[in-house]
Write a protein that holds these residues in place. Structure first.
Motif, short mmCIF file in Angstrom:
data_model
loop_
_atom_site.label_atom_id
_atom_site.label_comp_id
_atom_site.label_asym_id
_atom_site.label_seq_id
_atom_site.Cartn_x
_atom_site.Cartn_y
_atom_site.Cartn_z
N LEU A 122 9.98 9.21 -8.25
CA LEU A 122 8.50 9.11 -7.99
C LEU A 122 7.86 10.67 -8.29
O LEU A 122 9.10 11.59 -8.25
CB LEU A 122 7.97 8.76 -6.67
CG LEU A 122 8.73 9.29 -5.32
CD1 LEU A 122 8.25 10.45 -4.91
CD2 LEU A 122 8.80 8.14 -4.21
N ILE A 163 0.45 9.58 -5.55
CA ILE A 163 2.00 9.16 -5.55
C ILE A 163 2.25 8.40 -6.84
O ILE A 163 1.53 7.09 -6.67
CB ILE A 163 2.60 8.76 -4.29
CG1 ILE A 163 2.12 9.94 -3.17
CG2 ILE A 163 3.82 8.15 -4.26
CD1 ILE A 163 2.73 9.18 -1.82
N ALA A 167 -2.35 8.62 -1.13
CA ALA A 167 -1.60 8.75 0.27
C ALA A 167 -2.71 9.32 1.05
O ALA A 167 -2.86 10.54 0.88
CB ALA A 167 -0.53 9.39 0.36
N TYR A 212 10.70 14.81 3.77
CA TYR A 212 10.67 13.61 3.17
C TYR A 212 11.72 13.16 2.41
O TYR A 212 12.17 12.00 2.04
CB TYR A 212 9.45 13.36 2.01
CG TYR A 212 9.27 14.42 1.04
CD1 TYR A 212 10.13 14.51 0.05
CD2 TYR A 212 8.14 15.22 1.10
CE1 TYR A 212 9.77 14.84 -1.23
CE2 TYR A 212 8.05 15.89 -0.21
CZ TYR A 212 8.79 16.16 -1.17
OH TYR A 212 8.49 16.81 -2.22
N LEU A 237 7.27 7.06 1.86
CA LEU A 237 5.89 6.97 1.64
C LEU A 237 5.05 6.92 2.49
O LEU A 237 4.05 7.11 2.77
CB LEU A 237 5.70 5.69 0.35
CG LEU A 237 6.65 5.82 -0.81
CD1 LEU A 237 6.28 4.50 -1.65
CD2 LEU A 237 5.99 7.17 -1.52
N ASP A 238 5.71 5.84 3.71
CA ASP A 238 4.65 5.55 4.99
C ASP A 238 4.68 6.97 5.59
O ASP A 238 3.56 7.21 6.22
CB ASP A 238 5.51 4.47 5.68
CG ASP A 238 5.44 3.11 5.21
OD1 ASP A 238 4.72 2.98 4.36
OD2 ASP A 238 6.23 2.32 5.61
N VAL A 265 5.05 5.93 -8.25
CA VAL A 265 6.32 5.39 -8.12
C VAL A 265 6.92 5.03 -9.34
O VAL A 265 6.10 4.08 -9.94
CB VAL A 265 6.21 4.20 -7.11
CG1 VAL A 265 7.73 3.64 -6.95
CG2 VAL A 265 5.81 4.85 -5.46
N GLU A 324 2.10 9.23 3.89
CA GLU A 324 0.56 8.74 4.15
C GLU A 324 0.14 9.18 5.60
O GLU A 324 -0.93 9.36 5.72
CB GLU A 324 0.71 7.05 4.11
CG GLU A 324 0.82 6.54 2.69
CD GLU A 324 0.98 5.06 2.57
OE1 GLU A 324 0.64 4.41 3.74
OE2 GLU A 324 0.88 4.52 1.30
N PRO A 327 12.02 3.70 -1.35
CA PRO A 327 11.32 4.80 -0.97
C PRO A 327 10.45 4.60 -0.01
O PRO A 327 9.38 5.43 0.59
CB PRO A 327 10.42 5.31 -2.24
CG PRO A 327 10.27 3.69 -2.69
CD PRO A 327 11.69 2.85 -2.43
N ARG A 328 10.30 3.38 0.67
CA ARG A 328 8.94 2.82 1.59
C ARG A 328 8.93 3.83 2.71
O ARG A 328 7.94 4.04 3.21
CB ARG A 328 9.15 1.55 2.18
CG ARG A 328 7.85 1.08 2.84
CD ARG A 328 8.01 -0.36 3.34
NE ARG A 328 8.69 -1.43 2.58
CZ ARG A 328 9.07 -2.78 2.78
NH1 ARG A 328 8.60 -3.16 4.02
NH2 ARG A 328 9.52 -3.48 1.89
N ILE A 344 4.95 13.41 -6.90
CA ILE A 344 3.84 13.52 -5.97
C ILE A 344 2.94 14.67 -6.21
O ILE A 344 3.56 15.80 -6.62
CB ILE A 344 4.60 13.97 -4.45
CG1 ILE A 344 5.61 12.88 -4.16
CG2 ILE A 344 3.49 14.12 -3.21
CD1 ILE A 344 6.60 13.24 -2.82
N LYS A 363 -1.17 5.93 -6.75
CA LYS A 363 -1.24 5.55 -5.38
C LYS A 363 -1.71 6.88 -4.52
O LYS A 363 -0.71 7.49 -4.28
CB LYS A 363 -0.23 4.87 -4.68
CG LYS A 363 -0.27 4.48 -3.30
CD LYS A 363 1.13 4.04 -2.85
CE LYS A 363 1.07 3.77 -1.32
NZ LYS A 363 2.46 3.48 -0.76
#
Length: 390
Positions: free
Chosen positions: A88, A71, A389, A104, A55-56, A73, A59, A51-52, A90, A387
């Motif tokens: 995940l 978020i 974002a 996304y 996620l980036d 995960v 953000e 998922p990186r 959101i 987390k």
């Protein structure tokens, strides 16, 4: 009359690339009142979580919009995810999330499937190093980044189980995913055509890059064994030091030099008889004893190198090394040192479609009929924390 605030460049790009009904939904919610929502994001097939990139991007959008997204995960990067299991959740304002779904999801599904493929390939041949050669098969720079990232994730997961995995890739721009300063590779067929002979191409490469290991592509003239040995004899020091490799990329329209169906069976009878003494599908037989880079071809090359006194010269194999071919090579104990492949790229793109559904509105659980499995269970624990974002 109040004017709408000017859009940022990122906002304008999102509006232009997302589905129109999401833009309209955002406008409607802006008119009738904000709502806090929670999305569950999942795929319909088993995958490895990657998922990186998604996620980036989320953000960056949150920062641009001056907001935050919650978020959670549920399956950290590199872990296995079952079909329909949310990767995940959101959470955030509906007006800030409504128009992001299209984009996304594009950044999640393909890497997850490709990571799963790369993971399986590495596990099938745990003693072999892999080189990611996906770039030339990608539809642009964004896909190239996704596929390189995916290979690195699948590789890392396989290394935890003892495999060597992917040790590098073919392009400088995505080499960072493999912890490398640059891409790897020596020569394409075009250089051999330019040089006029395999040996001369090897000489040109070595003269230009004397400190580099030498990997020679040997199928251009259909003389894999003859030309491979000629290069070894020209550079005996490199061969003895283990700094030389021959790369087999024989296309599917012909056999490796010296082989035919009968001789291909004979080669495997000498080295891996069990591999051909049980039922095989047509595809598996082709991988074992057919044209192109078969298990028999790899064994024959190894025989020739050893008989000529070059046991330290490595074999790099390429051409269609997906999960199935890797499995057959493992069963034939094919003496491969490195596999160069982009075949972790998903075969069926429809399998890469990720899906998002809202499962709560202002904290009230609600989802369309048939997707109740996405609702949070009472007492469900967060698997990777919360987390924000942005």
């Amino acid at each position: 009359m109040d004017q709408a605030p000017p859009r940022s460049a990122l906002d304008a790009a999102i509006a232009g690339r997302t589905d129109a009904y999401f833009n309209r939904t955002r406008a409607i919610v802006q008119r009738f009142g904000e709502c806090q929502v929670t999305y569950a994001v999942f795929l319909r097939r088993p995958v490895v979580s990657a998922p990186r990139l998604m996620l980036d991007w989320l953000e960056s959008v949150a920062r641009d919009r001056g907001t935050q997204f919650g978020i959670e995960v549920m399956h950290p990067e590199g872990t296995w995810v079952g079909a329909g299991d949310p990767i995940l959740y959101i959470s955030g304002p509906f007006t800030q999330l409504a128009d992001l779904e299209t984009l996304y999801l594009q950044k999640l599904g393909p890497p997850c499937v490709a990571a799963h493929n790369a993971y399986q390939m590495c596990l099938e041949l745990p003693a072999v190093s892999f080189l990611a050669m996906d770039a030339r098969h990608c539809a642009g720079a964004e896909m190239q980044e996704m596929m390189a990232y995916a290979a690195s994730v699948g590789s890392a997961a396989a290394r935890k189980e003892g495999a060597r995995g992917f040790t590098g890739n073919a392009t400088d721009s995505t080499a960072h995913w493999f912890g490398a300063p640059r891409g790897f590779g020596t020569m394409p067929h075009a250089l051999i055509g330019y040089a006029g002979s395999t040996l001369r191409a090897a000489e040109m490469f070595h003269e230009t890059y004397p400190e580099e290991n030498l990997t020679v592509l040997v199928d251009y003239f259909g003389r894999e064994v003859t030309d491979g040995l000629a290069v070894c004899r020209r550079f005996p020091e490199l061969a003895a030091e283990g700094r030389m490799a021959v790369r087999l990329d024989t296309h599917g329209g012909r056999f490796l030099e010296g082989l035919d169906p009968a001789e291909s069976y004979a080669v495997l009878e000498r080295h891996a008889p069990g591999a051909i003494r049980r039922y095989r599908s047509e595809t598996e037989l082709r991988h074992l004893v057919g044209t192109g880079v078969s298990a028999a071809a790899i064994w024959r090359m190894r025989e020739a190198l050893d008989e000529a006194g070059f046991p330290k010269v490595r074999i790099v194999a390429s051409s269609g090394f997906g999960v199935g071919k890797c499995r057959v090579m493992a069963e034939a104990k094919a003496p491969i040192d490195v596999v160069g492949t982009g075949s972790f790229i998903p075969d069926s793109w429809s399998e890469t479609y990720a899906t998002a559904d809202i499962v709560a509105y202002d904290g009230v659980p609600r989802v369309k009929i048939g997707r109740e499995f996405l609702l949070r269970r009472n007492g469900e624990r967060k698997r990777n924390g919360h987390k924000p974002a942005g």
